[in-house]
Design a protein around this motif. Sequence first.
Motif, mmCIF file in Angstrom:
data_model
loop_
_atom_site.group_PDB
_atom_site.id
_atom_site.type_symbol
_atom_site.label_atom_id
_atom_site.label_comp_id
_atom_site.label_asym_id
_atom_site.label_seq_id
_atom_site.Cartn_x
_atom_site.Cartn_y
_atom_site.Cartn_z
ATOM 1 N N GLY A 118 -0.943 4.578 7.987
ATOM 2 C CA GLY A 118 -0.528 3.575 8.822
ATOM 3 C C GLY A 118 0.801 2.760 8.418
ATOM 4 N N ASN A 119 0.703 1.552 8.737
ATOM 5 C CA ASN A 119 2.135 0.821 8.554
ATOM 6 C C ASN A 119 2.281 0.470 7.043
ATOM 7 O OD1 ASN A 119 0.239 -1.237 7.666
ATOM 8 N ND2 ASN A 119 1.265 -2.690 8.926
ATOM 9 N N GLY A 120 1.554 1.178 5.999
ATOM 10 C CA GLY A 120 1.852 1.137 4.607
ATOM 11 C C GLY A 120 1.391 -0.096 3.745
ATOM 12 N N ALA A 121 0.422 -0.840 4.480
ATOM 13 C CA ALA A 121 0.219 -2.063 4.055
ATOM 14 C C ALA A 121 -0.608 -1.917 2.527
ATOM 15 C CB ALA A 121 -0.774 -2.737 4.862
ATOM 16 N N PHE A 122 -1.235 -0.898 2.504
ATOM 17 C CA PHE A 122 -2.015 -0.526 1.003
ATOM 18 C C PHE A 122 -1.079 -0.231 0.121
ATOM 19 C CE2 PHE A 122 -4.512 2.022 -1.875
ATOM 20 C CZ PHE A 122 -5.577 0.955 -1.968
ATOM 21 N N LEU A 123 0.255 0.679 0.259
ATOM 22 C CA LEU A 123 0.958 1.033 -0.624
ATOM 23 C C LEU A 123 1.606 -0.176 -1.322
ATOM 24 C CD1 LEU A 123 2.997 3.532 1.663
ATOM 25 C CD2 LEU A 123 1.201 4.099 0.144
ATOM 26 N N ALA A 124 1.907 -1.319 -0.933
ATOM 27 C CA ALA A 124 2.409 -2.229 -1.711
ATOM 28 C C ALA A 124 1.257 -2.666 -2.724
ATOM 29 C CB ALA A 124 2.673 -3.434 -0.741
ATOM 30 N N HIS A 125 0.079 -2.835 -2.360
ATOM 31 C CA HIS A 125 -1.094 -3.279 -3.356
ATOM 32 C C HIS A 125 -0.994 -1.983 -4.584
ATOM 33 C CE1 HIS A 125 -2.859 -6.417 -1.320
ATOM 34 N NE2 HIS A 125 -2.481 -5.763 -0.201
ATOM 35 N N LEU A 126 -0.611 -0.743 -4.193
ATOM 36 C CA LEU A 126 -0.835 0.190 -5.288
ATOM 37 C C LEU A 126 0.393 0.006 -6.291
ATOM 38 C CD1 LEU A 126 -1.302 3.282 -2.897
ATOM 39 C CD2 LEU A 126 -2.916 2.310 -4.728
ATOM 40 N N LYS A 127 1.333 -0.460 -5.890
ATOM 41 C CA LYS A 127 2.427 -0.771 -6.671
ATOM 42 C C LYS A 127 2.163 -1.961 -7.696
ATOM 43 C CE LYS A 127 6.013 0.926 -6.778
ATOM 44 N NZ LYS A 127 6.610 1.964 -7.640
ATOM 45 N N ALA A 128 1.484 -2.915 -6.919
ATOM 46 C CA ALA A 128 1.292 -4.145 -7.694
ATOM 47 C C ALA A 128 0.057 -3.960 -8.881
ATOM 48 C CB ALA A 128 0.875 -5.186 -6.577
ATOM 49 N N VAL A 151 8.642 -0.779 2.388
ATOM 50 C CA VAL A 151 7.669 0.290 1.942
ATOM 51 C C VAL A 151 7.884 1.296 2.728
ATOM 52 C CG1 VAL A 151 5.155 0.572 2.604
ATOM 53 C CG2 VAL A 151 5.831 -1.479 1.845
ATOM 54 N N ARG A 152 8.644 1.237 3.726
ATOM 55 C CA ARG A 152 8.961 2.408 4.972
ATOM 56 C C ARG A 152 9.524 3.704 4.133
ATOM 57 N NH1 ARG A 152 8.902 6.163 7.078
ATOM 58 N NH2 ARG A 152 9.360 6.837 9.200
ATOM 59 N N PRO A 153 10.143 3.693 3.013
ATOM 60 C CA PRO A 153 10.671 4.734 2.400
ATOM 61 C C PRO A 153 9.650 5.517 1.753
ATOM 62 C CG PRO A 153 12.301 2.905 2.218
ATOM 63 C CD PRO A 153 11.132 2.282 2.793
ATOM 64 N N LEU A 154 8.504 4.894 1.406
ATOM 65 C CA LEU A 154 7.337 5.630 1.006
ATOM 66 C C LEU A 154 6.522 6.527 1.807
ATOM 67 C CD1 LEU A 154 6.201 2.419 -1.465
ATOM 68 C CD2 LEU A 154 7.915 4.238 -1.894
ATOM 69 N N ILE A 155 6.698 6.267 3.274
ATOM 70 C CA ILE A 155 5.786 6.740 4.066
ATOM 71 C C ILE A 155 6.394 8.013 4.585
ATOM 72 C CG2 ILE A 155 4.792 6.666 6.344
ATOM 73 C CD1 ILE A 155 4.744 3.714 6.007
ATOM 74 N N ARG A 156 5.768 9.291 4.409
ATOM 75 C CA ARG A 156 6.208 10.614 4.851
ATOM 76 C C ARG A 156 5.618 10.614 6.191
ATOM 77 N NH1 ARG A 156 5.655 14.481 -0.414
ATOM 78 N NH2 ARG A 156 6.703 13.079 -2.067
ATOM 79 N N LEU A 157 6.137 11.003 7.254
ATOM 80 C CA LEU A 157 5.830 11.229 8.571
ATOM 81 C C LEU A 157 5.179 12.538 8.587
ATOM 82 C CD1 LEU A 157 5.518 9.235 11.151
ATOM 83 C CD2 LEU A 157 7.875 10.500 12.112
ATOM 84 N N GLY A 158 3.960 12.586 9.305
ATOM 85 C CA GLY A 158 3.467 14.027 9.735
ATOM 86 C C GLY A 158 1.940 13.913 9.094
ATOM 87 N N MET A 159 1.195 15.206 9.418
ATOM 88 C CA MET A 159 -0.094 15.344 9.024
ATOM 89 C C MET A 159 -0.307 15.456 7.560
ATOM 90 S SD MET A 159 -2.031 15.019 11.635
ATOM 91 C CE MET A 159 -3.737 15.430 11.478
ATOM 92 N N PHE A 160 -1.005 15.176 6.678
ATOM 93 C CA PHE A 160 -1.121 15.741 5.460
ATOM 94 C C PHE A 160 -1.252 17.217 5.195
ATOM 95 C CE2 PHE A 160 -4.525 16.864 1.968
ATOM 96 C CZ PHE A 160 -3.668 16.635 0.761
ATOM 97 N N ASP A 161 -0.297 17.816 4.237
ATOM 98 C CA ASP A 161 -0.486 19.179 3.992
ATOM 99 C C ASP A 161 -0.338 19.162 2.416
ATOM 100 O OD1 ASP A 161 0.025 21.737 3.415
ATOM 101 O OD2 ASP A 161 1.625 22.222 4.990
ATOM 102 N N PRO A 162 -1.390 19.708 1.918
ATOM 103 C CA PRO A 162 -1.728 19.727 0.138
ATOM 104 C C PRO A 162 -0.537 20.468 -0.379
ATOM 105 C CG PRO A 162 -3.283 21.045 1.401
ATOM 106 C CD PRO A 162 -2.809 20.336 2.552
#
Length: 312
Positions: A118-128, A151-162
């Motif tokens: 989404g908007n990356g809200a959880f990513l900041a908690h992971l770093k913390a 946080v935006r630079p941490l987000i890769r746009l697109g569908m997940f591809d392993p």
Amino acid sequence: MNLSPYLRERNCPLCGSADRTMVRYPANFEESKLGDFAFASRKLPELMHLTLVECPDCHLLYASPALTDGFLANAYGEASYDSTEEAQYAARTYAAELPRIMRGRLAAPGTALEVGSGNGAFLAHLKAAGFASAIGVEPSLAAANQADPAVRPLIRLGMFDPKDFEPGSLSLFACFQTIEHVENPRELCEAAIRLLRPGGAIYLIGHDRESVVNRALGTRSPIFDIQHQQLFSKKSLRYLLENTGFIGVEITAIRNRYPVSYWMKLLPLPVGLKKMLLRMVTASGLSRVSLAVNVGNLAAVGYKPADGAIRQ
């Protein structure tokens, strides 16, 4: 929105059973009512759904016919987004589980991946929480564009591809309110265990179709949604993780905290009445009050064996 060309019959996406005779809920949707928010997160519920079949073997409730992966990729990529505030609340709820996960079997916190960030809200908690790095994968441009600039630079746009990640490179694989949306949940979890290092953890949040509130509401529950390609119970969620090789599986109910205005969005009321009540609550100032409620969501955690062997 014309769905007909993108629907296909499928067997159970969890255990592969071809027995599709147990149709629990015939399709109920009107294509003319599917707008820009039909495939958006935390939207005003439309209470429409595909044909839902119950698997007699693993207990999964799944759509058949279901929407194709290609259609879903486009739909999520183009979806509107207006739930930045709610995403912050959800991220705090999900982050509250991290200490328990990290005190368990989790290997030293290295890289954490969130699929459907989404908007990356959880990513900041992971770093913390101490993870060395955090990566988000999100198909919606509208959602990613509302991320905090840090946080935006941490987000890769697109569908997940392993294939975009090295096997054994992750400490945590997180996926919140997304396991219902993917075409093949088993493949997603099989990819997760390959990408995790030995001792790494998978952390899912999903709907419990058998919770008290969801059973009471029936098809008027917001979990009956055109986006949902399957719905889990505690039994089928455990089956998913244990049969893709995870050990130490724990499944617990969680209490979500959201503003009153969001809870009102979910009420099983006519849309016109609901919008009128929302305006009244907003004008009164009560919309900012937050409440923690168990509305039938599950937190599921499992670990890759410390010896790295994947037992399925």
